[in-house]
Design a protein around this motif. Sequence first.
Motif, PDB file in Angstrom:
ATOM      1  N   ALA A 139       0.778  -1.123   0.112  1.00  0.00           N
ATOM      2  CA  ALA A 139      -0.043  -0.119  -0.043  1.00  0.00           C
ATOM      3  C   ALA A 139       0.894   1.220  -0.165  1.00  0.00           C
ATOM      4  O   ALA A 139       0.562   2.296  -0.710  1.00  0.00           O
ATOM      5  CB  ALA A 139      -0.987   0.030   1.221  1.00  0.00           C
ATOM      6  N   LEU A 140       2.069   1.253   0.660  1.00  0.00           N
ATOM      7  CA  LEU A 140       2.751   2.405   0.834  1.00  0.00           C
ATOM      8  C   LEU A 140       3.450   2.648  -0.692  1.00  0.00           C
ATOM      9  O   LEU A 140       3.606   3.631  -1.022  1.00  0.00           O
ATOM     10  CB  LEU A 140       4.035   2.394   1.964  1.00  0.00           C
ATOM     11  N   ARG A 141       3.790   1.469  -1.137  1.00  0.00           N
ATOM     12  CA  ARG A 141       4.542   1.594  -2.626  1.00  0.00           C
ATOM     13  C   ARG A 141       3.593   2.132  -3.619  1.00  0.00           C
ATOM     14  O   ARG A 141       3.876   3.063  -4.568  1.00  0.00           O
ATOM     15  CB  ARG A 141       4.941   0.226  -3.086  1.00  0.00           C
ATOM     16  N   ILE A 142       2.386   1.610  -3.511  1.00  0.00           N
ATOM     17  CA  ILE A 142       1.305   2.183  -4.323  1.00  0.00           C
ATOM     18  C   ILE A 142       1.097   3.864  -4.211  1.00  0.00           C
ATOM     19  O   ILE A 142       0.964   4.496  -5.150  1.00  0.00           O
ATOM     20  CB  ILE A 142      -0.123   1.500  -4.153  1.00  0.00           C
ATOM     21  N   LEU A 143       0.945   4.228  -2.929  1.00  0.00           N
ATOM     22  CA  LEU A 143       0.920   5.702  -2.743  1.00  0.00           C
ATOM     23  C   LEU A 143       2.020   6.552  -3.264  1.00  0.00           C
ATOM     24  O   LEU A 143       1.959   7.755  -3.857  1.00  0.00           O
ATOM     25  CB  LEU A 143       0.544   5.796  -1.279  1.00  0.00           C
ATOM     26  N   ARG A 144       3.230   5.910  -2.959  1.00  0.00           N
ATOM     27  CA  ARG A 144       4.423   6.640  -3.243  1.00  0.00           C
ATOM     28  C   ARG A 144       4.490   6.550  -5.010  1.00  0.00           C
ATOM     29  O   ARG A 144       4.843   7.593  -5.477  1.00  0.00           O
ATOM     30  CB  ARG A 144       5.762   5.754  -3.097  1.00  0.00           C
ATOM     31  N   MET A 152      -4.973   9.238  -2.688  1.00  0.00           N
ATOM     32  CA  MET A 152      -5.566   8.102  -3.309  1.00  0.00           C
ATOM     33  C   MET A 152      -6.857   7.750  -2.556  1.00  0.00           C
ATOM     34  O   MET A 152      -6.715   7.962  -1.013  1.00  0.00           O
ATOM     35  CB  MET A 152      -4.879   6.887  -3.760  1.00  0.00           C
ATOM     36  N   GLN A 153      -7.993   7.506  -3.072  1.00  0.00           N
ATOM     37  CA  GLN A 153      -9.084   6.783  -2.169  1.00  0.00           C
ATOM     38  C   GLN A 153      -8.462   5.606  -1.726  1.00  0.00           C
ATOM     39  O   GLN A 153      -8.061   4.721  -2.628  1.00  0.00           O
ATOM     40  CB  GLN A 153     -10.289   7.182  -3.142  1.00  0.00           C
ATOM     41  N   GLU A 190      -7.583  -1.684  -5.311  1.00  0.00           N
ATOM     42  CA  GLU A 190      -7.575  -2.146  -6.707  1.00  0.00           C
ATOM     43  C   GLU A 190      -6.083  -2.469  -7.101  1.00  0.00           C
ATOM     44  O   GLU A 190      -5.941  -3.412  -7.864  1.00  0.00           O
ATOM     45  CB  GLU A 190      -8.273  -1.160  -7.596  1.00  0.00           C
ATOM     46  N   ARG A 191      -5.263  -1.707  -6.627  1.00  0.00           N
ATOM     47  CA  ARG A 191      -3.798  -1.875  -7.280  1.00  0.00           C
ATOM     48  C   ARG A 191      -2.922  -2.871  -6.458  1.00  0.00           C
ATOM     49  O   ARG A 191      -1.740  -3.179  -6.622  1.00  0.00           O
ATOM     50  CB  ARG A 191      -3.000  -0.670  -7.239  1.00  0.00           C
TER      51      ARG A 191
END
Length: 162
Positions: A60-65, A71-72, A78-79
Amino acid sequence: MTNAPHNKENGLAAEIGKRTPFTSLKQEAYLNLVRTHEQLACQFARLLKQHGLSDPQYNALRILRGEGKPMQTYQIAERMITSQTDISRLVDRLEANALVERERSAEDRRVVWVTLTKQGSAILKKLDQPVADLHESQFAAFSDDQLKSLTKLLYAARKSEE
């Protein structure tokens, strides 16, 4: 000489002490995937645990970065590499550790935006090299062509189920 199976010639069967053949190549391939995933994932989980993270939290942290902007929660879900049934609880834990912040939308109070904090960014930066080193060591025996083939085969295996 004993009747013990040959370790190298018999692959997974020898590893798990299987005395009879697999029922099919598909079964053997599946069990090889499971065994390999377990070994690789365990090494990865140990590394993350040293930094107080779980696999899904790190993901989740990598997705946000990677997104580089708020992001919602559902977008993060989803990712995710692994399905996350309770993304809200995951974000709760990240927020409790000051790795992300949540903010309600002014236009629609039902919408919650999740943002990576400086602390969350710092822990990712600290993990970048150790994660790269781990992946390098886990796949050191493979050539680039073999890795490309493996990647294509694994993708095809996932897509055959759709």
